[in-house]
Design a protein around this motif. Structure first.
Motif, PDB file in Angstrom:
ATOM      1  N   THR B  55       0.865  -1.171   0.000  1.00  0.00           N
ATOM      2  CA  THR B  55       0.000   0.000   0.000  1.00  0.00           C
ATOM      3  C   THR B  55       0.906   1.226   0.000  1.00  0.00           C
ATOM      4  O   THR B  55       1.845   1.299   0.792  1.00  0.00           O
ATOM      5  CB  THR B  55      -0.896   0.010   1.250  1.00  0.00           C
ATOM      6  N   VAL B  56       0.652   2.133  -0.922  1.00  0.00           N
ATOM      7  CA  VAL B  56       1.496   3.326  -0.991  1.00  0.00           C
ATOM      8  C   VAL B  56       0.647   4.556  -0.705  1.00  0.00           C
ATOM      9  O   VAL B  56      -0.558   4.578  -0.950  1.00  0.00           O
ATOM     10  CB  VAL B  56       2.173   3.458  -2.370  1.00  0.00           C
ATOM     11  N   LEU B  57       1.320   5.570  -0.181  1.00  0.00           N
ATOM     12  CA  LEU B  57       0.644   6.834   0.079  1.00  0.00           C
ATOM     13  C   LEU B  57       1.030   7.823  -1.014  1.00  0.00           C
ATOM     14  O   LEU B  57       2.064   7.685  -1.667  1.00  0.00           O
ATOM     15  CB  LEU B  57       1.064   7.376   1.447  1.00  0.00           C
ATOM     16  N   THR B  77      -0.828   8.973  -6.208  1.00  0.00           N
ATOM     17  CA  THR B  77      -1.946   9.021  -5.260  1.00  0.00           C
ATOM     18  C   THR B  77      -1.817   7.812  -4.348  1.00  0.00           C
ATOM     19  O   THR B  77      -0.964   6.951  -4.575  1.00  0.00           O
ATOM     20  CB  THR B  77      -3.303   9.024  -5.990  1.00  0.00           C
ATOM     21  N   SER B  78      -2.657   7.750  -3.321  1.00  0.00           N
ATOM     22  CA  SER B  78      -2.549   6.602  -2.422  1.00  0.00           C
ATOM     23  C   SER B  78      -3.303   5.423  -3.016  1.00  0.00           C
ATOM     24  O   SER B  78      -4.277   5.600  -3.757  1.00  0.00           O
ATOM     25  CB  SER B  78      -3.113   6.954  -1.048  1.00  0.00           C
ATOM     26  N   GLY B  79      -2.834   4.241  -2.733  1.00  0.00           N
ATOM     27  CA  GLY B  79      -3.482   3.050  -3.282  1.00  0.00           C
ATOM     28  C   GLY B  79      -2.612   1.835  -3.095  1.00  0.00           C
ATOM     29  O   GLY B  79      -1.699   1.822  -2.254  1.00  0.00           O
ATOM     30  N   ARG B  80      -2.899   0.831  -3.902  1.00  0.00           N
ATOM     31  CA  ARG B  80      -2.203  -0.449  -3.755  1.00  0.00           C
ATOM     32  C   ARG B  80      -1.441  -0.739  -5.036  1.00  0.00           C
ATOM     33  O   ARG B  80      -1.944  -0.516  -6.141  1.00  0.00           O
ATOM     34  CB  ARG B  80      -3.243  -1.549  -3.506  1.00  0.00           C
ATOM     35  N   VAL B  81      -0.216  -1.230  -4.887  1.00  0.00           N
ATOM     36  CA  VAL B  81       0.576  -1.631  -6.059  1.00  0.00           C
ATOM     37  C   VAL B  81       0.040  -2.978  -6.521  1.00  0.00           C
ATOM     38  O   VAL B  81       0.109  -3.963  -5.790  1.00  0.00           O
ATOM     39  CB  VAL B  81       2.075  -1.731  -5.706  1.00  0.00           C
TER      40      VAL B  81
END
Lengths: 190, 572
Positions: B55-57, B77-81
């Motif tokens: 999960t990245v911010l 943006t924030s989300g999941r790789v």
């Protein structure tokens, strides 16, 4: 009479002096290697593959310079290579012999590392030391240094080396030659 | 009013800029998936430092630079790789490039931002490192890492490039109109880093609103906004430097060496965001124009697919391709699924109505129009000639590599020859040939070193064996109780030979003595044991001689073995 003698003596002196200068120069500025061999060697692709029948690019360059071998024996150099050699040597372009080795797309050798038994035979065969490894250790090929000579394929006792053609990357891709499309003209007379 | 200079040639193509400047910059919607390409700078592609499933911010670093000219990449943006795999890339080749695929979670949650509020008192090195950390590169199109350019100091002139000369593109115009304050913030940082005597902001005079906004933002800062005459390609760095300072940057030199450095306005803006706000480069202004329903500028997240943006602007039916960049220097995208990069300033939906196809090329009539249009004063018709004839060496001699590929020559060509295509082709061939030459030189050096190494190894082995043999000889000689001769291999067989000879001579002498005795005794007593005794003596002598010969041979053997081994080594 004496004027003629003086002239002859003077000419002889000048000839001697110039001869001495030339003799000195030929010793002083002596070129050790044959510059022609260097020039031919610079045109050859340095694959060191031996497809020309010589044990490397330099011996082939020597053979061309000596007039022993033809200029169309280097498949990795391609037809461009032959053209360059022809231009350098002032001879006619000569296509590759029928049935002889033909140019292939550039490729690098790749070791299937799962099957490598670490015999070091390919290490000994590689003319540019592009294979890394040790006895009973897995070997691998430094792709950037591999010339694609295929000399490592034959000695491998487990046939774990294959040639992989070089694919263009973003860094090596280049624009193609512009082509002018020819559109067929429709026959409007009917 | 400043005195301005002019450069040779240039053209005035129809601008088509007004079609996309009617509405303010909009925030582009976030696509369902972002395909963030790792190749975002002039150098190598960045190396991903996140894993699939992470999960990245927003603003979190997702890739580290690989080498000097490479730049870091951050999550837009924030989300999941969801994947790290090759994906379509905006490049004329159509080749894939590694991309980090992020599925946004819709929260748009920022990672911790670390603005440098007191940048005025921070050392330059720290600020440059921060720029590198934030992935700031030249947004004008060259994507050269900004921290390398900003490392120049004590400049005469800092040029800020807001010319934006290419038709259709209006992203810098809109940025200057709406975010002049942010640009000036960035220019302040750049001026702090480079310490110029003057700061000139060059803007083409077809953007009066941008000039007015910048002048207002620059009030009291000491920066000068200069309106430059509209002419393509005044937005080229060297051309703008020429216009503003009169300095012509010669072949093979960089403007820094002449005390001038040039940054794009969008780069200056992102410098401001990076230092003053602690925000990395994760989005950019993109002009969406051409044959679309709503041509306008958007602020789009990096990695937004081109197709998504064109659909957002309203793709019309006749669109047959999408150009990235302007109509002069841009290229048709082979794959619209590619995510935008830091270099994507403009997307033009191309249709025959907007950009009619180029008529078929006719032969060159050597009119010289191209030479009078060339901003770098080359002879395009000759370069074309050489490139077409594959006479690349000659093309290089005629300064092919000074060509900026602006397309002015192709634009004016009455024969409609795609001249720049030929120059690109020739440049590519020359680069490839140089690359091959370097590889061949390296292979030659490696091969020669290998030959040398084999020779050296062989001679070292021979030497080692000889030394070992000499030591053995010595040991053997010592064990036999003989004095260690300096050359035992040659001396010992000689000694043995001598022994044998001596024995033979002695035996012969004994035989002779025996015969003599026989004669004498024969005279005295012809029969009897005398001959037998003589025979015995001869036999004894023969046995002794044989024994001595055997001993000699024994002594000879080790020496011979060593000699044989040495010979073998040599042959090997």
């Amino acid at each position: 009479m004496s004027a003629i003698l003086t002239a002859i003596a003077l000419m002889a002196l000048i000839a001697l002096a110039l001869g001495a200068v030339l003799g000195y120069a030929s010793v002083k500025f002596r070129v050790e290697a044959d510059p022609l061999v260097e020039k031919i060697d610079a045109v050859l692709p340095q694959t060191q593959c031996g497809q020309c029948g010589h044990p490397g690019c330099r011996p082939y360059a020597q053979a061309i310079a000596d007039g022993v071998d033809d200029i169309n024996k280097c498949p990795p150099g391609g037809e461009d290579g032959i053209r360059k050699l022809a231009e350098l040597l002032g001879v006619e372009y000569k296509p590759f012999d029928e049935g002889a080795a033909q140019p292939k797309p550039r490729a690098v050798a790749v070791i299937d590392e799962a099957n490598c038994i670490g015999c070091t035979l390919c290490l000994q065969a590689c003319p540019v030391d592009a294979i890394l490894g040790a006895a009973k250790q897995m070997h691998t090929i430094i792709a950037s240094e591999c010339t694609g000579c295929e000399l490592c394929i034959a000695p491998c006792p487990v046939d774990c080396i294959a040639m992989k053609p070089l694919e263009p990357t973003l860094k090596t891709w280049k624009w193609g030659e512009p082509v002018i499309r020819i559109h067929p003209v429709e026959d409007t007379r009917a | 009013m400043r005195a301005l200079y002019d450069f040779n040639g240039g053209v005035h193509p129809p601008e088509h800029k007004a079609i996309s400047t009617g509405t303010p910059i909009r925030q582009a919607p976030v696509p369902p998936r972002l395909y963030v390409p790792m190749s975002q700078s002039l150098g190598n592609a960045a190396l991903p430092c996140v894993a699939v499933g992470d999960t990245v911010l927003k603003g979190q670093k997702i890739a580290e630079p690989d080498g000097r000219l490479s730049a870091a990449v951050h999550a837009p943006t924030s989300g999941r790789v969801v994947a790290i795999a090759p994906h379509a890339y905006p490049h004329p080749s159509g080749l894939s490039e590694l991309a980090v695929v992020i599925e946004p979670d819709g929260r748009d949650a920022w990672t911790e931002r670390r603005p440098v509020a007191d940048w005025r008192v921070r050392p330059a090195g720290e600020l440059l490192a921060r720029l590198a950390e934030m992935g700031v590169v030249g947004l004008g199109g060259a994507v050269f890492p900004t921290h390398l350019k900003a490392a120049a100091s004590a400049l005469d002139t800092l040029v800020i490039n807001g010319a934006e000369c290419e038709p259709f593109i209006s992203c810098d115009d809109m940025l200057m109109r709406e975010r002049a304050g942010g640009i000036v913030d960035g220019i302040r940082v750049l001026a702090h880093l480079t310490q110029p005597r003057e700061v000139l902001i060059g803007v083409e005079d077809n953007k009066p609103e941008a000039i007015a906004a910048l002048r207002q933002a620059c009030a009291g800062s000491g920066f000068t906004v200069v309106a430059v005459p509209t002419k393509y390609p005044s937005g080229g760095a060297k051309q703008l430097i020429r216009i503003l300072t009169g300095k012509a940057v010669p072949h093979g030199t960089r403007s820094t060496e002449m005390g001038v450095q040039c940054f794009n306005v969008a780069t200056a803006y992102s410098v401001g965001r990076a230092i003053v706000h602690g925000e990395p480069v994760i989005s950019r202004i993109v002009t969406l124009t051409g044959d679309v329903e709503r041509p306008h500028n958007v602020e789009a997240l990096l990695g937004t697919p081109v197709r998504f943006l064109i659909e957002y602007a309203g793709r019309r039916a006749g669109v047959d391709a999408v150009l990235m960049g302007g109509p002069m220097m841009g290229f048709a995208l082979p794959d619209e699924d590619a995510g935008i990069t830091k270099a994507s300033n403009c997307l033009i939906a191309k249709s025959p109505a907007v950009l009619p196809p180029r008529p078929a090329a006719m032969p060159c009539i050597r009119c010289g129009e191209c030479a009078s249009a060339c901003p770098v004063e080359l002879q395009p018709m000759d370069l074309y000639w050489f490139a077409k004839a594959k006479n690349f060496g000659k093309a290089q001699e005629w300064h092919l590599f000074d060509c900026i590929e602006c397309g002015a020559c192709s634009y004016v060509c009455p024969s409609q020859i795609p001249l720049v295509d030929y120059y690109r082709y020739a440049k590519g061939e020359i680069w490839a040939a140089e690359h091959d030459k370097k590889a061949a030189d390296r292979a030659r050096a490696r091969h020669e070193f290998r030959q040398f190494r084999l020779e050296r190894d062989k001679s070292e082995k021979t030497q080692r064996l000889a030394e070992r043999a000499a030591i053995k000889e010595k040991e053997l000689a010592a064990s036999l109780g003989q004095p260690a001769a300096p050359a035992p291999r040659a001396a010992e067989p000689a000694v043995a030979d001598d022994d044998a000879k001596k024995a033979a001579i002695q035996a012969a002498m004994e035989r002779a003595a025996a015969r003599k005795a026989e004669k004498q005794t024969g005279e005295a007593a012809p029969a009897g044991p005398a001959p037998a005794a003589a025979l015995d003596d001869a036999k004894k002598a023969a046995i002794q001689a044989a024994m001595e010969r055997a001993a000699a041979r024994k002594a000879e053997k080790p020496a011979a073995r060593d000699a044989a081994q040495q010979k073998d080594d040599k042959e090997r």
